[in-house]
Design a protein around this motif. Sequence first.
Motif, short mmCIF file in Angstrom:
data_model
loop_
_atom_site.label_atom_id
_atom_site.label_comp_id
_atom_site.label_asym_id
_atom_site.label_seq_id
_atom_site.Cartn_x
_atom_site.Cartn_y
_atom_site.Cartn_z
N HIS A 21 -1.03 32.70 -38.20
CA HIS A 21 -1.51 34.08 -38.23
C HIS A 21 -3.03 34.12 -38.06
O HIS A 21 -3.55 34.92 -37.26
CB HIS A 21 -1.11 34.74 -39.55
CG HIS A 21 -1.64 36.12 -39.72
ND1 HIS A 21 -1.12 37.21 -39.04
CD2 HIS A 21 -2.66 36.61 -40.49
CE1 HIS A 21 -1.78 38.30 -39.39
NE2 HIS A 21 -2.72 37.97 -40.25
N ARG A 164 4.70 36.45 -43.28
CA ARG A 164 4.49 37.43 -42.20
C ARG A 164 4.60 38.85 -42.72
O ARG A 164 3.84 39.73 -42.32
CB ARG A 164 5.51 37.18 -41.08
CG ARG A 164 5.18 37.92 -39.79
CD ARG A 164 6.12 37.51 -38.67
NE ARG A 164 5.97 36.09 -38.30
CZ ARG A 164 6.65 35.51 -37.33
NH1 ARG A 164 7.54 36.21 -36.62
NH2 ARG A 164 6.45 34.24 -37.06
N LEU A 168 1.11 41.03 -42.06
CA LEU A 168 1.07 42.09 -41.06
C LEU A 168 0.56 43.42 -41.62
O LEU A 168 -0.25 44.08 -40.96
CB LEU A 168 2.45 42.27 -40.43
CG LEU A 168 2.88 41.18 -39.45
CD1 LEU A 168 4.33 41.38 -39.01
CD2 LEU A 168 1.97 41.14 -38.22
N SER A 193 -3.17 40.22 -31.49
CA SER A 193 -3.08 39.52 -32.77
C SER A 193 -1.64 39.36 -33.23
O SER A 193 -1.33 38.47 -34.02
CB SER A 193 -3.86 40.28 -33.84
OG SER A 193 -5.23 40.32 -33.55
N CYS A 194 -0.77 40.23 -32.73
CA CYS A 194 0.66 40.17 -33.06
C CYS A 194 1.49 39.67 -31.88
O CYS A 194 2.73 39.82 -31.89
CB CYS A 194 1.16 41.55 -33.48
SG CYS A 194 0.32 42.24 -34.90
N LEU A 217 4.68 48.24 -34.37
CA LEU A 217 4.36 47.07 -35.19
C LEU A 217 4.90 47.17 -36.61
O LEU A 217 4.96 46.16 -37.31
CB LEU A 217 2.84 46.86 -35.22
CG LEU A 217 2.22 46.49 -33.88
CD1 LEU A 217 0.70 46.43 -34.00
CD2 LEU A 217 2.75 45.15 -33.37
N TYR A 225 7.19 40.14 -34.48
CA TYR A 225 5.98 40.35 -35.26
C TYR A 225 5.83 41.79 -35.71
O TYR A 225 4.71 42.27 -35.91
CB TYR A 225 4.75 39.90 -34.47
CG TYR A 225 4.66 38.40 -34.33
CD1 TYR A 225 4.16 37.61 -35.36
CD2 TYR A 225 5.12 37.78 -33.17
CE1 TYR A 225 4.11 36.22 -35.24
CE2 TYR A 225 5.06 36.39 -33.05
CZ TYR A 225 4.56 35.63 -34.08
OH TYR A 225 4.52 34.26 -33.96
N SER A 226 6.94 42.47 -35.90
CA SER A 226 6.90 43.76 -36.57
C SER A 226 7.23 43.56 -38.04
O SER A 226 7.91 42.60 -38.42
CB SER A 226 7.90 44.75 -35.94
OG SER A 226 9.23 44.46 -36.34
#
Length: 310
Positions: A21, A164, A168, A193-194, A217, A225-226
């Motif tokens: 990340h 994650r 996020l 970034s995601c 997101l 990556y949500s």
Amino acid sequence: MLSRVADSLYWMSRYFERADHCARVLEANYNLMLNPSKLSTEERWHRIMASLGLADSGDIDPQMAMIKLTSDADHESSIVSCIATARENAGQVREQISSEMWERLNRLYHQVTQANTRLETDADPLRLVAAVREGSYQFDGVTDATMNHGEGWHFIQLGKYMERSCALPVLLDAYFSAPGEADDLDWVGLLASCAAFESYCKVYTADLKPESMAEFLILNPEFPYSVRYAVERMSAAIDTISETSFTKANGRIARIAGRLRASLAYVQIAEIMSAGLHRYLNSVIEQCNSLHAAVHVVYIDYPIQSALEA
């Protein structure tokens, strides 16, 4: 499974995800500071630090801070430190992971520590970051392909998606806390970034609307990556682990996970925005922290009496 084994697998996965990340955020945003915009370099760097959940002292040069975040072994949130801790945890459970996993993680560890000793130019930290990004894809692929998908594998998934699910919302909050100050470059940086720029454009085209990006997101159930996807994968790992543990305390974990999953599955982005995105993201983080604490109590640090009553 022994609690110490579960603990090592869980934290191995969390620290590896944390390094990945950090690498994604730095790779996506560092070069943006070289582009002219209404935001100053200091303001953009402050956002990068906030998106990683780190306090910004305000008196450090961005280049030096970049090196610190990538290669400072004494900084617990640096990429090198996270990879080293992940390797340390993996070393304690060598018999539980595949030899290919250990070889890939060990190779990445030596790669980043050797690169750490010769960071001289502006491009050197970015080369280290790129190596971690590539190594992350390889390690995840090797893990899925070579490890038995039993209880240990599910603890690895739990650690990965717990990290994650926590990271996020912090990243999103850093961008949406003052959306009026962000320009198109900043929104591209958020999506990058995601690893989400191409996937976002396929759903919403290249129209960079903050509300659409927040919806994608946070609430998209299909993008890895949500927030919703991460929470659902984390909940699936917990459900599978609970089926094999047969402990009475599983009910509390299931209730926390169920509420968290429902808060993402049965809400619209307009409702989130009207009630306050910052409050909603903080609620997700708090629920993730509660879930982590409950998992630790039930599977890692449980008293012997609870084990006998299970």
